[in-house]
Design a protein around this motif. Structure first.
Motif, PDB file in Angstrom:
ATOM      1  N   ARG A  91       0.832  -1.206   0.000  1.00  0.00           N
ATOM      2  CA  ARG A  91       0.000   0.000   0.000  1.00  0.00           C
ATOM      3  C   ARG A  91       0.867   1.256   0.000  1.00  0.00           C
ATOM      4  O   ARG A  91       1.947   1.280   0.579  1.00  0.00           O
ATOM      5  N   LEU A  92       0.355   2.310  -0.646  1.00  0.00           N
ATOM      6  CA  LEU A  92       0.910   3.654  -0.546  1.00  0.00           C
ATOM      7  C   LEU A  92      -0.199   4.557  -0.026  1.00  0.00           C
ATOM      8  O   LEU A  92      -1.319   4.530  -0.539  1.00  0.00           O
ATOM      9  N   ILE A  93       0.093   5.363   0.999  1.00  0.00           N
ATOM     10  CA  ILE A  93      -0.901   6.293   1.522  1.00  0.00           C
ATOM     11  C   ILE A  93      -0.303   7.698   1.560  1.00  0.00           C
ATOM     12  O   ILE A  93       0.916   7.869   1.615  1.00  0.00           O
ATOM     13  N   HIS A  94      -1.157   8.692   1.542  1.00  0.00           N
ATOM     14  CA  HIS A  94      -0.700  10.080   1.469  1.00  0.00           C
ATOM     15  C   HIS A  94       0.058  10.470   2.739  1.00  0.00           C
ATOM     16  O   HIS A  94      -0.259  10.020   3.841  1.00  0.00           O
ATOM     17  N   LYS A  95       1.058  11.344   2.567  1.00  0.00           N
ATOM     18  CA  LYS A  95       1.904  11.748   3.694  1.00  0.00           C
ATOM     19  C   LYS A  95       1.118  12.465   4.791  1.00  0.00           C
ATOM     20  O   LYS A  95       1.541  12.500   5.947  1.00  0.00           O
ATOM     21  N   SER A  96      -0.037  13.045   4.433  1.00  0.00           N
ATOM     22  CA  SER A  96      -0.815  13.796   5.423  1.00  0.00           C
ATOM     23  C   SER A  96      -1.311  12.905   6.569  1.00  0.00           C
ATOM     24  O   SER A  96      -1.640  13.404   7.643  1.00  0.00           O
ATOM     25  N   PHE A  97      -1.382  11.589   6.329  1.00  0.00           N
ATOM     26  CA  PHE A  97      -1.836  10.676   7.383  1.00  0.00           C
ATOM     27  C   PHE A  97      -0.695  10.218   8.298  1.00  0.00           C
ATOM     28  O   PHE A  97      -0.940   9.571   9.311  1.00  0.00           O
ATOM     29  N   TRP A  98       0.544  10.544   7.935  1.00  0.00           N
ATOM     30  CA  TRP A  98       1.687   9.933   8.617  1.00  0.00           C
ATOM     31  C   TRP A  98       1.814  10.372  10.074  1.00  0.00           C
ATOM     32  O   TRP A  98       2.103   9.564  10.952  1.00  0.00           O
ATOM     33  N   SER A  99       1.595  11.664  10.352  1.00  0.00           N
ATOM     34  CA  SER A  99       1.754  12.130  11.738  1.00  0.00           C
ATOM     35  C   SER A  99       0.789  11.399  12.669  1.00  0.00           C
ATOM     36  O   SER A  99       1.154  11.016  13.792  1.00  0.00           O
ATOM     37  N   GLY A 100      -0.450  11.174  12.208  1.00  0.00           N
ATOM     38  CA  GLY A 100      -1.424  10.434  13.023  1.00  0.00           C
ATOM     39  C   GLY A 100      -1.019   8.989  13.215  1.00  0.00           C
ATOM     40  O   GLY A 100      -1.171   8.423  14.308  1.00  0.00           O
ATOM     41  N   LEU A 101      -0.481   8.366  12.160  1.00  0.00           N
ATOM     42  CA  LEU A 101      -0.006   6.982  12.267  1.00  0.00           C
ATOM     43  C   LEU A 101       1.136   6.872  13.264  1.00  0.00           C
ATOM     44  O   LEU A 101       1.193   5.942  14.073  1.00  0.00           O
ATOM     45  N   VAL A 102       2.080   7.832  13.213  1.00  0.00           N
ATOM     46  CA  VAL A 102       3.232   7.819  14.125  1.00  0.00           C
ATOM     47  C   VAL A 102       2.759   7.904  15.571  1.00  0.00           C
ATOM     48  O   VAL A 102       3.214   7.150  16.441  1.00  0.00           O
ATOM     49  N   VAL A 103       1.849   8.822  15.833  1.00  0.00           N
ATOM     50  CA  VAL A 103       1.338   8.984  17.204  1.00  0.00           C
ATOM     51  C   VAL A 103       0.683   7.695  17.676  1.00  0.00           C
ATOM     52  O   VAL A 103       0.928   7.225  18.803  1.00  0.00           O
ATOM     53  N   ARG A 104      -0.149   7.108  16.825  1.00  0.00           N
ATOM     54  CA  ARG A 104      -0.838   5.876  17.218  1.00  0.00           C
ATOM     55  C   ARG A 104       0.149   4.746  17.477  1.00  0.00           C
ATOM     56  O   ARG A 104       0.035   4.018  18.467  1.00  0.00           O
ATOM     57  N   LEU A 105       1.142   4.568  16.589  1.00  0.00           N
ATOM     58  CA  LEU A 105       2.135   3.506  16.781  1.00  0.00           C
ATOM     59  C   LEU A 105       2.942   3.719  18.058  1.00  0.00           C
ATOM     60  O   LEU A 105       3.235   2.771  18.784  1.00  0.00           O
ATOM     61  N   LYS A 106       3.294   4.975  18.339  1.00  0.00           N
ATOM     62  CA  LYS A 106       4.069   5.262  19.550  1.00  0.00           C
ATOM     63  C   LYS A 106       3.249   5.042  20.820  1.00  0.00           C
ATOM     64  O   LYS A 106       3.757   4.533  21.827  1.00  0.00           O
ATOM     65  N   VAL A 107       1.986   5.440  20.777  1.00  0.00           N
ATOM     66  CA  VAL A 107       1.121   5.231  21.942  1.00  0.00           C
ATOM     67  C   VAL A 107       0.958   3.737  22.215  1.00  0.00           C
ATOM     68  O   VAL A 107       1.052   3.279  23.371  1.00  0.00           O
ATOM     69  N   MET A 108       0.737   2.940  21.165  1.00  0.00           N
ATOM     70  CA  MET A 108       0.533   1.508  21.334  1.00  0.00           C
ATOM     71  C   MET A 108       1.777   0.800  21.883  1.00  0.00           C
ATOM     72  O   MET A 108       1.672  -0.177  22.629  1.00  0.00           O
ATOM     73  N   SER A 109       2.959   1.304  21.506  1.00  0.00           N
ATOM     74  CA  SER A 109       4.204   0.617  21.902  1.00  0.00           C
ATOM     75  C   SER A 109       4.958   1.336  23.018  1.00  0.00           C
ATOM     76  O   SER A 109       6.126   1.032  23.282  1.00  0.00           O
TER      77      SER A 109
END
Length: 561
Positions: free
Chosen positions: A219-237
């Motif tokens: 998959r390729l997704i737009h860069k505008s979603f990346w900051s939200g993904l980073v926050v979610r991944l960091k919170v989970m881990s």
């Protein structure tokens, strides 16, 4: 008498469990409200297959193993995925209006009536059989498929409009970024990925899965979603949200299709943002029975001979991702019984195992491998697993443990089995200590298996005949990858182990003690029937399980020329 009593009584009478184990399971059952069979499995007292067989005998139903079975598409079309998943039912076959279904509770009359109403066909007769709950869920995952909600979630993030149809019945509505990460990770687990890569580029984020050892862009997704993904991944881990300049490591877990999956998370600052790699640790797939490990007959036979030696050290070598840990866990699982004390020292502990004492090293507090082995030896062990031999102290302590009557297993980074000897000497281990104490050395690689559904035969070319050692005038049919829906158009599905198993004999011990060269010891091993990794790989090629192109990716075949 309740069925719980009947089942427990049967298991004790058959010698499958002890009264103490049943009492512990019943206590745990009262706390959790789960079924007795599930509790016995989760406590590590019985395998699911043994539980299924015992339940089948108790309730008087035939049992069916769903592993390796291909359900009838017509049968699947009669039962919706949500009904199958919610009620643990898997349609197996449809013959002459008789629908055979695997069920976790085949004697549930109310559920059978509900299934009859769900099908809405009066002429269909239902034949229930007992199935293992885990196998039912796995088969549902494989043949119904996981409904990807990623597209709907991305649209929701862009527009703010909720796409209710994309939200699974099994979970409630939650924040879209939460569901996006869950959907990606669930999809990766379903596709049997070992790693998930989130890779930010200048204008987009690339998501790749490592499947069967090879990265595939999914998959390729737009860069505008990346900051939200980073926050979610960091919170989970449990990573530091404010730290973006230093690498970080963490762990998290997720319930996927009813079972817990662990993820080891690593973040690394790059030019376009933090790069995330998640290693998927599936406990149920990490511990494979030794006879299901995918070894060829010769390697399996040699390994069993090595395990028959009560003392000494067995080394497993190979690069990262070659399956060393899986092989060692399979060996421990084979040896694991009440009569032996097995202790491990790992960095980190990847798969918890019942009845085995597992310890994680922690260099920060001085608990390294060498210090850990000293502590383990005071715990009255019979068998010791050492995660990695990488310094003189660890090597010396491991061999001392082998010399003092213990069976020791360890990993070492070398390219071949015979290459472990100069590596140990380079670390600082003298040949006199190695001689008589090395049970054997296994070198390992993993090669992808050709998809059974679409692999195609072809007449071997000249260079392939040369590698295989077949004269030009002799017929030689090999197989190659093609690609089909079953393998996602890759042509390969699953992996097999390419091993060279160097079992040390008294002659080789004497040569080691006399200071003979690595080449001389290898020549002696070849005389005694040792097969190199290249020869082992070509055996798989001849049997049609993989291709020359694939094995040449992981094994140097030019040594055969």
């Amino acid at each position: 008498m309740k069925r719980v009593g009947l089942l427990g009584q049967r298991l004790i009478e058959d010698g499958k469990i002890t009264p103490d184990q049943l009492e512990i399971a019943l206590t745990e059952q009262r706390k959790t409200g789960k079924k007795l069979g599930e509790v016995l499995f989760r406590l590590g007292f019985l395998s699911e297959e043994a539980i299924s067989e015992a339940i089948g005998e108790t309730v008087g139903y035939d049992s069916v193993s769903l592993s390796g079975i291909v359900p009838d598409a017509k049968a699947i079309s009669l039962v919706s995925e949500s009904f199958a998943r919610n009620h643990l039912i898997m349609p197996v076959s449809l013959q002459e209006n008789v629908l055979k279904v695997a069920m976790a509770t085949p004697d549930d009359i109310l559920l059978l009536d509900k299934l009859k109403r769900h099908i809405q066909k009066a002429d269909i007769q239902i034949t229930p059989t007992l199935g293992v709950e885990k196998e039912i869920l796995n088969t549902i995952d494989n043949y119904y498929g996981y409904e990807l909600s990623i597209d709907g979630i991305l649209r929701e993030l862009e527009t703010g409009n909720i796409d209710i149809s994309r939200i699974s019945e099994a979970r409630e509505y939650s924040q879209p970024m939460v569901r996006l990460v869950d959907s990606i990770l669930t999809d990766a687990v379903k596709k049997h990925a070992s790693d998930v890569h989130f890779e930010p580029e200048e204008n987009y984020v690339r998501i790749r899965y490592r499947i069967d050892g090879v990265l595939q862009e999914v998959r390729l997704i737009h860069k505008s979603f990346w900051s939200g993904l980073v926050v979610r991944l960091k919170v989970m881990s449990n990573l530091d949200l404010t730290e973006q300049r230093l690498p970080q490591d963490g762990r998290m877990d997720l319930i996927v299709h009813g079972r817990r999956i662990d993820f080891r998370v690593s973040s690394l600052p790059t030019t376009h943002g933090e790069n995330f790699v998640l290693r998927i640790l599936d406990r149920e797939k990490g511990i494979v029975p030794l006879d299901k490990l995918g070894l060829d007959a010769d390697s399996y036979h040699e390994l069993k001979l090595m395990l028959a030696r009560p003392t000494g050290i067995l080394l497993v070598t190979g690069p990262t991702g070659s399956g060393k840990t899986t092989t060692l866990y399979s060996i421990l699982n084979e040896l694991n019984q009440v009569g032996v004390n097995i202790m491990t020292l790992e960095d980190p502990v990847e798969y918890p195992m019942a009845m085995i004492r597992q310890t994680a090293v922690n260099e920060e507090i001085g608990m390294g491998f060498a210090a850990g082995i000293r502590a383990l030896l005071r715990q009255d062990p019979d068998i010791i697993l050492i995660g990695e031999v990488r310094d003189p102290d660890t090597a010396e302590m491991a061999l001392r443990a082998a010399m003092t009557g213990h069976q020791v297993f360890a990993t070492l980074h070398t390219n071949s089995a015979i290459g472990a000897i100069p590596r140990l000497i380079d670390i600082g281990v003298s040949p006199s200590i190695m001689s008589g104490n090395i049970i054997g050395i296994i070198a390992q690689r993993l090669a992808r298996k050709l998809c059974k559904e679409c692999k195609e035969p072809y007449e071997a070319e000249a260079y392939e005949r040369q590698i295989m050692g077949v004269p030009i005038n002799e017929p030689l049919n090999l197989y190659r990858a093609k690609g089909c829906p079953a393998c996602n158009q890759i042509g390969y599905k699953g992996r097999l182990a390419v091993l060279e198993t160097l079992r040390f004999t008294s002659e080789m011990d004497e040569m080691l003690l006399a200071g003979e060269s690595q080449h001389a010891i290898l020549e002696q091993a070849l005389k005694e029937g040792f097969s190199t990794m290249a020869q082992s790989a070509l055996r798989w090629v001849k049997q049609g399980h993989t291709s020359i192109e694939e094995v040449s990716r992981v094994v140097n075949l030019t040594e055969l020329l």
